[in-house]
Design an enzyme around this catalytic site. Sequence first.
Site, PDB file in Angstrom:
ATOM      1  N   GLY A  11     -76.813 -55.182 -69.037  1.00 52.46           N
ATOM      2  CA  GLY A  11     -75.812 -55.123 -68.980  1.00 52.46           C
ATOM      3  C   GLY A  11     -74.934 -55.858 -67.791  1.00 52.46           C
ATOM      4  O   GLY A  11     -75.774 -55.926 -66.814  1.00 52.46           O
ATOM      5  N   THR A 103     -79.907 -44.016 -67.231  1.00 52.56           N
ATOM      6  CA  THR A 103     -78.824 -43.734 -69.155  1.00 52.56           C
ATOM      7  C   THR A 103     -78.266 -42.644 -68.338  1.00 52.56           C
ATOM      8  O   THR A 103     -78.834 -41.151 -67.815  1.00 52.56           O
ATOM      9  CB  THR A 103     -78.805 -44.517 -69.752  1.00 52.56           C
ATOM     10  OG1 THR A 103     -80.351 -43.995 -70.622  1.00 52.56           O
ATOM     11  CG2 THR A 103     -79.407 -45.709 -70.172  1.00 52.56           C
ATOM     12  N   THR A 104     -77.044 -42.560 -68.856  1.00 51.32           N
ATOM     13  CA  THR A 104     -76.435 -41.380 -69.190  1.00 51.32           C
ATOM     14  C   THR A 104     -75.676 -40.615 -70.503  1.00 51.32           C
ATOM     15  O   THR A 104     -75.780 -41.900 -71.427  1.00 51.32           O
ATOM     16  CB  THR A 104     -75.093 -41.524 -68.104  1.00 51.32           C
ATOM     17  OG1 THR A 104     -74.142 -42.362 -68.257  1.00 51.32           O
ATOM     18  CG2 THR A 104     -75.366 -41.649 -66.420  1.00 51.32           C
ATOM     19  N   ALA A 128     -82.573 -39.925 -63.948  1.00 51.25           N
ATOM     20  CA  ALA A 128     -81.607 -40.017 -63.168  1.00 51.25           C
ATOM     21  C   ALA A 128     -80.281 -40.429 -62.942  1.00 51.25           C
ATOM     22  O   ALA A 128     -79.866 -41.923 -62.768  1.00 51.25           O
ATOM     23  CB  ALA A 128     -82.710 -41.161 -62.552  1.00 51.25           C
ATOM     24  N   PRO A 129     -79.484 -39.829 -63.670  1.00 53.40           N
ATOM     25  CA  PRO A 129     -78.701 -39.961 -64.119  1.00 53.40           C
ATOM     26  C   PRO A 129     -76.991 -40.449 -62.572  1.00 53.40           C
ATOM     27  O   PRO A 129     -76.564 -41.148 -63.078  1.00 53.40           O
ATOM     28  CB  PRO A 129     -77.809 -38.714 -64.956  1.00 53.40           C
ATOM     29  CG  PRO A 129     -78.313 -37.731 -64.534  1.00 53.40           C
ATOM     30  CD  PRO A 129     -79.825 -37.976 -63.999  1.00 53.40           C
ATOM     31  N   ASN A 130     -78.228 -39.177 -61.488  1.00 51.48           N
ATOM     32  CA  ASN A 130     -77.708 -39.295 -59.763  1.00 51.48           C
ATOM     33  C   ASN A 130     -78.939 -40.332 -59.596  1.00 51.48           C
ATOM     34  O   ASN A 130     -79.326 -39.863 -58.536  1.00 51.48           O
ATOM     35  CB  ASN A 130     -77.430 -38.557 -59.512  1.00 51.48           C
ATOM     36  CG  ASN A 130     -79.340 -37.239 -60.210  1.00 51.48           C
ATOM     37  OD1 ASN A 130     -79.640 -38.022 -61.063  1.00 51.48           O
ATOM     38  ND2 ASN A 130     -79.326 -36.426 -59.042  1.00 51.48           N
ATOM     39  N   HIS A 160     -64.005 -44.371 -62.079  1.00 46.29           N
ATOM     40  CA  HIS A 160     -65.618 -45.372 -62.798  1.00 46.29           C
ATOM     41  C   HIS A 160     -64.739 -46.700 -63.795  1.00 46.29           C
ATOM     42  O   HIS A 160     -64.037 -46.291 -63.731  1.00 46.29           O
ATOM     43  CB  HIS A 160     -66.786 -44.910 -63.874  1.00 46.29           C
ATOM     44  CG  HIS A 160     -67.564 -43.530 -63.046  1.00 46.29           C
ATOM     45  ND1 HIS A 160     -67.617 -42.657 -62.895  1.00 46.29           N
ATOM     46  CD2 HIS A 160     -69.090 -44.475 -62.897  1.00 46.29           C
ATOM     47  CE1 HIS A 160     -68.602 -42.243 -62.142  1.00 46.29           C
ATOM     48  NE2 HIS A 160     -69.455 -43.384 -62.145  1.00 46.29           N
ATOM     49  N   LYS A 164     -66.843 -47.876 -68.553  1.00 51.95           N
ATOM     50  CA  LYS A 164     -67.674 -46.641 -68.949  1.00 51.95           C
ATOM     51  C   LYS A 164     -67.781 -45.756 -69.757  1.00 51.95           C
ATOM     52  O   LYS A 164     -66.312 -44.977 -70.448  1.00 51.95           O
ATOM     53  CB  LYS A 164     -67.615 -45.495 -67.550  1.00 51.95           C
ATOM     54  CG  LYS A 164     -69.083 -44.250 -67.795  1.00 51.95           C
ATOM     55  CD  LYS A 164     -68.838 -44.118 -66.068  1.00 51.95           C
ATOM     56  CE  LYS A 164     -70.027 -42.790 -66.059  1.00 51.95           C
ATOM     57  NZ  LYS A 164     -71.653 -43.077 -66.623  1.00 51.95           N
TER      58      LYS A 164
HETATM   59  N1  LIG Z   1     -77.705 -43.564 -62.971  1.00 54.86           N
HETATM   60  C1  LIG Z   1     -77.267 -43.773 -62.546  1.00 54.86           C
HETATM   61  O1  LIG Z   1     -76.904 -43.958 -61.485  1.00 54.86           O
HETATM   62  C2  LIG Z   1     -75.937 -45.127 -63.703  1.00 54.86           C
HETATM   63  C3  LIG Z   1     -75.695 -46.438 -62.782  1.00 54.86           C
HETATM   64  C4  LIG Z   1     -75.003 -47.555 -63.117  1.00 54.86           C
HETATM   65  C5  LIG Z   1     -74.896 -46.711 -64.872  1.00 54.86           C
HETATM   66  N2  LIG Z   1     -76.067 -46.629 -65.313  1.00 54.86           N
HETATM   67  C6  LIG Z   1     -76.067 -46.199 -67.036  1.00 54.86           C
HETATM   68  O2  LIG Z   1     -76.348 -47.112 -67.436  1.00 54.86           O
HETATM   69  C7  LIG Z   1     -76.197 -47.782 -68.819  1.00 54.86           C
HETATM   70  C8  LIG Z   1     -76.043 -49.056 -68.421  1.00 54.86           C
HETATM   71  O3  LIG Z   1     -74.685 -49.580 -68.000  1.00 54.86           O
HETATM   72  P1  LIG Z   1     -73.902 -50.671 -67.662  1.00 54.86           P
HETATM   73  O4  LIG Z   1     -72.670 -50.495 -66.853  1.00 54.86           O
HETATM   74  O5  LIG Z   1     -75.216 -51.413 -67.377  1.00 54.86           O
HETATM   75  O6  LIG Z   1     -73.621 -50.728 -69.742  1.00 54.86           O
HETATM   76  P2  LIG Z   1     -73.491 -51.697 -69.943  1.00 54.86           P
HETATM   77  O7  LIG Z   1     -72.947 -53.417 -69.485  1.00 54.86           O
HETATM   78  O8  LIG Z   1     -72.462 -51.399 -71.847  1.00 54.86           O
HETATM   79  O9  LIG Z   1     -75.135 -52.389 -70.248  1.00 54.86           O
HETATM   80  C9  LIG Z   1     -75.293 -51.965 -71.353  1.00 54.86           C
HETATM   81  C10 LIG Z   1     -76.228 -52.592 -71.874  1.00 54.86           C
HETATM   82  O10 LIG Z   1     -77.895 -52.374 -72.819  1.00 54.86           O
HETATM   83  C11 LIG Z   1     -77.910 -53.089 -74.185  1.00 54.86           C
HETATM   84  N3  LIG Z   1     -78.504 -52.663 -75.411  1.00 54.86           N
HETATM   85  C12 LIG Z   1     -77.730 -51.765 -75.357  1.00 54.86           C
HETATM   86  N4  LIG Z   1     -78.493 -51.019 -76.784  1.00 54.86           N
HETATM   87  C13 LIG Z   1     -80.073 -51.773 -76.501  1.00 54.86           C
HETATM   88  C14 LIG Z   1     -81.453 -51.383 -77.274  1.00 54.86           C
HETATM   89  N5  LIG Z   1     -81.229 -50.965 -78.362  1.00 54.86           N
HETATM   90  N6  LIG Z   1     -81.921 -51.196 -76.140  1.00 54.86           N
HETATM   91  C15 LIG Z   1     -81.384 -52.490 -75.380  1.00 54.86           C
HETATM   92  N7  LIG Z   1     -80.988 -52.664 -74.807  1.00 54.86           N
HETATM   93  C16 LIG Z   1     -79.144 -52.500 -75.562  1.00 54.86           C
HETATM   94  C17 LIG Z   1     -76.454 -54.202 -74.172  1.00 54.86           C
HETATM   95  O11 LIG Z   1     -77.116 -55.284 -74.054  1.00 54.86           O
HETATM   96  P3  LIG Z   1     -77.343 -56.298 -75.398  1.00 54.86           P
HETATM   97  O12 LIG Z   1     -76.650 -55.257 -76.574  1.00 54.86           O
HETATM   98  O13 LIG Z   1     -77.093 -57.699 -74.826  1.00 54.86           O
HETATM   99  O14 LIG Z   1     -78.674 -55.506 -75.348  1.00 54.86           O
HETATM  100  C18 LIG Z   1     -76.062 -53.252 -73.015  1.00 54.86           C
HETATM  101  O15 LIG Z   1     -75.438 -55.379 -72.662  1.00 54.86           O
HETATM  102  C19 LIG Z   1     -75.392 -46.329 -69.172  1.00 54.86           C
HETATM  103  O16 LIG Z   1     -75.758 -44.814 -69.869  1.00 54.86           O
HETATM  104  C20 LIG Z   1     -74.775 -46.144 -67.821  1.00 54.86           C
HETATM  105  O17 LIG Z   1     -74.024 -45.262 -67.925  1.00 54.86           O
HETATM  106  C21 LIG Z   1     -75.925 -44.982 -64.750  1.00 54.86           C
END
Ligand SMILES: NC(=O)c1ccc[n+]([C@@H]2O[C@H](COP(=O)([O-])OP(=O)(O)OC[C@H]3O[C@@H](n4cnc5c(N)ncnc54)[C@H](OP(=O)(O)O)[C@@H]3O)[C@@H](O)[C@H]2O)c1
Length: 284
Positions: A11, A103-104, A128-130, A160, A164
């Site tokens: 994503g 993931t968070t 690693a939420p952070n 954010h 989000k």
């Molecule tokens: N730790 C940190 O510092 C940090 C930083 C940024 C983001 N994050 C976290 O990372 C996650 C993603 O963020 P994002 O902004 O990229 O969200 P996003 O744009 O919604 O992307 C999430 C992607 O996950 C895919 N997905 C959904 N269910 C799935 C499954 N069962 N298996 C595999 N892929 C699946 C979806 O794509 P498809 O439907 O095309 O598969 C979607 O494109 C969130 O939980 C966010 O909070 C954490």
Amino acid sequence: MNMRIALAGLGTTGAQVAEFLLEQAGISLVTAVVSKNSEKAGKDIGEILGGKSLGITAIGSENLSEAIRHYRPQVLIDFANPAFMREHIGLLAQAGVNLVIATTGHSTAEVERIKYYTQRHHIGTVLAPNITYGVNVLMELCKIAARLMGDYDFEIIESHHRHKKDAPSGTASRIAEKIAETIKATNDRMREFDIHSIRAGGIVGDHKVVICGPYDKIELRHEAFSRRAFAQGALWAAEFVAKHHGFHYMEDVFAKTLFGYKTDTCAHCGISLPEQRNMSLDYN
Ligand SMILES: NC(=O)c1ccc[n+]([C@@H]2O[C@H](COP(=O)([O-])OP(=O)(O)OC[C@H]3O[C@@H](n4cnc5c(N)ncnc54)[C@H](OP(=O)(O)O)[C@@H]3O)[C@@H](O)[C@H]2O)c1
């Protein structure tokens, strides 16, 4: 020998993490897992990212088991959603795949389940939420403030992008926990904190801690303006977890590597600061 990494989620963030990993020497991105019904399943990752075909295929999560047998990733970096790990932690741990869970929004029970499978199958996991270096430095600064200013009010404001899903952010919750733990340890006082969440426009990630007394205040703030900050943190965590079994938080990764410095050499592994910042570690 290259470290084989699988990525879950292509994503907003996952796509940038994939681009970053593809640029790194010593790393092989072997596959990316997308959701069952995703139109990306079966496509070449290079093409999904808008470039040339790279011969690396995105797979639907229903084919995860087969993909693990085929690609044998040493580490899976998860930027999908909490449901992905809920569904697949058993399979991944049993297959000996080390995990960076970025993931968070995981519940306390889910975190306990992740710990259980990590220990049962002797894998390494970083939760690693952070994930960025800067946010971890912010947490260290907050701990210093909490030690010295336990009587002040601490308020956390996190902002954010409008898409989000979870609020408050995992990072904000972790900062609050660390401040509370430090105040409890140094002043033996329990404190609860308000976390204020803003979801607006395209903000990548912004965490501000306001520490306010009757006569003065301090503000500590971290702002991520590129998702590459998340990708860099994910790579550090992957390199760490390939070598350290057991359950870790991201701050453990930094504490045992970058924050362990007294001089310009890491107390933990003896690698020099500039080298370690590039994290050109050897995973053989
Ligand atoms: N730790 C940190 O510092 C940090 C930083 C940024 C983001 N994050 C976290 O990372 C996650 C993603 O963020 P994002 O902004 O990229 O969200 P996003 O744009 O919604 O992307 C999430 C992607 O996950 C895919 N997905 C959904 N269910 C799935 C499954 N069962 N298996 C595999 N892929 C699946 C979806 O794509 P498809 O439907 O095309 O598969 C979607 O494109 C969130 O939980 C966010 O909070 C954490």
